[in-house]
Design an enzyme around this catalytic site. Structure first.
Site, short mmCIF file in Angstrom:
data_model
loop_
_atom_site.label_atom_id
_atom_site.label_comp_id
_atom_site.label_asym_id
_atom_site.label_seq_id
_atom_site.Cartn_x
_atom_site.Cartn_y
_atom_site.Cartn_z
N HIS A 199 -57.21 2.25 -10.31
CA HIS A 199 -55.88 2.83 -10.95
C HIS A 199 -56.49 3.96 -12.14
O HIS A 199 -56.30 3.68 -13.22
CB HIS A 199 -54.90 1.78 -11.40
CG HIS A 199 -53.45 2.12 -11.97
ND1 HIS A 199 -53.22 3.51 -12.04
CD2 HIS A 199 -52.56 1.53 -12.34
CE1 HIS A 199 -52.03 3.38 -12.16
NE2 HIS A 199 -51.55 2.38 -12.56
N ARG A 234 -43.49 1.92 -14.58
CA ARG A 234 -44.22 2.84 -15.62
C ARG A 234 -44.73 4.06 -14.92
O ARG A 234 -44.74 5.45 -15.15
CB ARG A 234 -45.16 2.17 -16.55
CG ARG A 234 -44.67 1.68 -17.58
CD ARG A 234 -45.47 0.47 -18.08
NE ARG A 234 -45.11 -0.67 -17.20
CZ ARG A 234 -44.42 -1.62 -17.34
NH1 ARG A 234 -43.47 -1.55 -18.04
NH2 ARG A 234 -44.27 -2.34 -16.21
N THR A 235 -45.69 3.66 -13.91
CA THR A 235 -46.45 4.73 -13.44
C THR A 235 -45.77 5.83 -12.74
O THR A 235 -45.66 7.07 -13.15
CB THR A 235 -47.51 4.16 -12.39
OG1 THR A 235 -48.40 3.16 -12.89
CG2 THR A 235 -48.38 5.35 -11.99
N LYS A 251 -39.36 3.08 10.22
CA LYS A 251 -39.43 3.52 11.82
C LYS A 251 -40.72 3.47 12.57
O LYS A 251 -40.79 3.83 13.76
CB LYS A 251 -38.60 4.88 12.02
CG LYS A 251 -37.65 5.19 11.35
CD LYS A 251 -37.02 6.53 11.67
CE LYS A 251 -35.90 6.99 10.80
NZ LYS A 251 -35.56 8.31 10.84
N ARG A 261 -49.08 5.41 -4.47
CA ARG A 261 -49.59 4.02 -4.63
C ARG A 261 -49.39 3.49 -3.37
O ARG A 261 -48.35 3.33 -2.63
CB ARG A 261 -48.61 3.47 -5.76
CG ARG A 261 -48.77 2.00 -6.02
CD ARG A 261 -48.03 1.46 -6.80
NE ARG A 261 -48.66 1.72 -8.33
CZ ARG A 261 -48.48 1.19 -9.50
NH1 ARG A 261 -47.53 0.38 -9.58
NH2 ARG A 261 -48.97 1.66 -10.51
C1 NCD Z 1 -50.59 -2.10 -13.14
C2 NCD Z 1 -50.91 -1.76 -11.73
O1 NCD Z 1 -50.00 -1.35 -10.98
O2 NCD Z 1 -51.90 -2.02 -11.39
N1 NCD Z 1 -49.37 -1.50 -13.67
C3 NCD Z 1 -49.20 -0.43 -14.10
O3 NCD Z 1 -49.53 0.59 -13.48
N2 NCD Z 1 -49.21 -0.32 -15.47
C4 NCD Z 1 -50.76 -3.33 -13.58
C5 NCD Z 1 -50.09 -4.57 -12.99
O4 NCD Z 1 -49.23 -4.56 -12.12
O5 NCD Z 1 -50.41 -5.56 -13.30
#
Ligand code: NCD
Length: 307
Positions: free
Chosen positions: A134, A56-57, A85, A106
């Site tokens: 997040h 999703r993100t 590498k 991320r």
């Molecule tokens: C979450 C995350 O990556 O922290 N996912 C997201 O971005 N909606 C939640 C999760 O991974 O449980």
């Protein structure tokens, strides 16, 4: 004067309540922009550097950028990048800042987004760092609550699940410090929220820890469920022991208020039974949909297309 252009988005606490309200106002306007598209970010490039898995993100950031006329580059698996590498993180950021106008990052490590800020000329959007934060997910969660309940103040909100390792609950708890809410925390003992975050949040709002969902079910307005963050466990036996230790099903919601809503940042594993999807309570896929609008707003603001 609110200034969003070139802002980094590292923690939800970077934003005041007024700023959050403004992001929501822009998000609302993006709901109609998303239908037809726009070219306000034409020529701009978003880099998505995802050192940890995502559906999703990353995809909503990319879709948001394209809906606004911009384009995207990036990787979703660091194994295919020069990290494999042996390139260090700082060199990767110092490279990508030459190609992109904004970077969504991320990373498994807490603090990675702050390190990236130190070595990048272009804004960094924290898209999940370890168990830490997040922030854009917290904005989506709040926006969804606001939209579905008409307000955030005066609500009783319960977090259920992995409150120790879940970064979304850490950001959302901090975000809720701006509002007049009552927060219930429900988790197995080993997955309790860390004392340091608890102390921070308790300084601002009422926080009550509960052993079981049944204790709070009849009074909550919002149930925010999370999965156990398997990847943060050093001991897989510990995860195996906890797996399945809580689950929201039709039986669980029997006691709930008619207008109680269930949110989940997703992905879900087994903590919400599929039968819940058809109930009046389920809002997690609306929450996913809102992700696009909120991320359109963030990109538009950070890149200066919306003042
Ligand atoms: C979450 C995350 O990556 O922290 N996912 C997201 O971005 N909606 C939640 C999760 O991974 O449980």
């Amino acid at each position: 004067m609110m200034e969003f252009q070139n802002r980094n988005v590292i923690s939800i606490q970077d934003f005041s309540r007024d700023e959050i309200d403004y992001i929501f106002e822009v998000s609302r306007s993006m709901e109609s922009v998303a239908k037809v598209g726009s070219d306000v970010l034409k020529g701009k490039i978003l880099a998505t550097l995802f050192f940890e898995p995502s559906t999703r993100t990353r995809l909503s950031f990319e879709a948001a950028m394209q809906k606004l006329g911009g384009s995207t580059i990036g990787f979703s698996d660091a194994e295919t990048s020069s990290t494999k590498k042996g390139e260090n993180f700082v060199d990767t950021i110092r490279t990508v800042e030459n190609y992109a106008d904004v970077i969504a990052l991320r990373h498994r490590l807490e603090g990675a987004a702050s390190v990236a800020v130190e070595c990048s000329r272009v804004p960094i959007i924290n898209s999940g760092t370890g168990a830490q934060e997040h922030p854009t997910q917290a904005l989506i969660d709040l926006y969804t609550i606001q939209k579905e309940k008409g307000q955030i103040d005066n609500l009783k909100i319960a977090f259920v699940g992995d409150l120790r390792y879940g970064r979304t609950v850490h950001s959302l708890a901090r975000a809720l410090m701006n509002y007049d809410v009552e927060l219930f925390l429900v988790s197995p003992e080993v997955l309790r929220m860390q004392e340091s975050i608890l102390r921070e949040v308790k300084g601002k709002i009422s926080v009550i820890e509960k052993q079981s969902l049944e204790d709070v079910m009849s009074e909550v307005d919002v149930l925010y469920v999370t999965r156990i963050q398997q990847e943060r466990f050093s001991d897989s036996a510990e995860y195996a022991k906890l797996r399945g230790s809580y689950r929201v099903d039709l039986e669980t919601v029997k006691m709930a208020k008619e207008d109680m809503i269930i949110l989940h940042p997703l992905p879900r594993v087994d903590e919400i039974a599929p039968e819940i999807d058809q109930t009046v309570h389920a809002r997690y896929f609306q929450q996913v949909g809102n992700g696009l609008f909120v991320r359109m707003a963030i990109l538009s603001l950070v890149l200066g297309a919306t003042k």
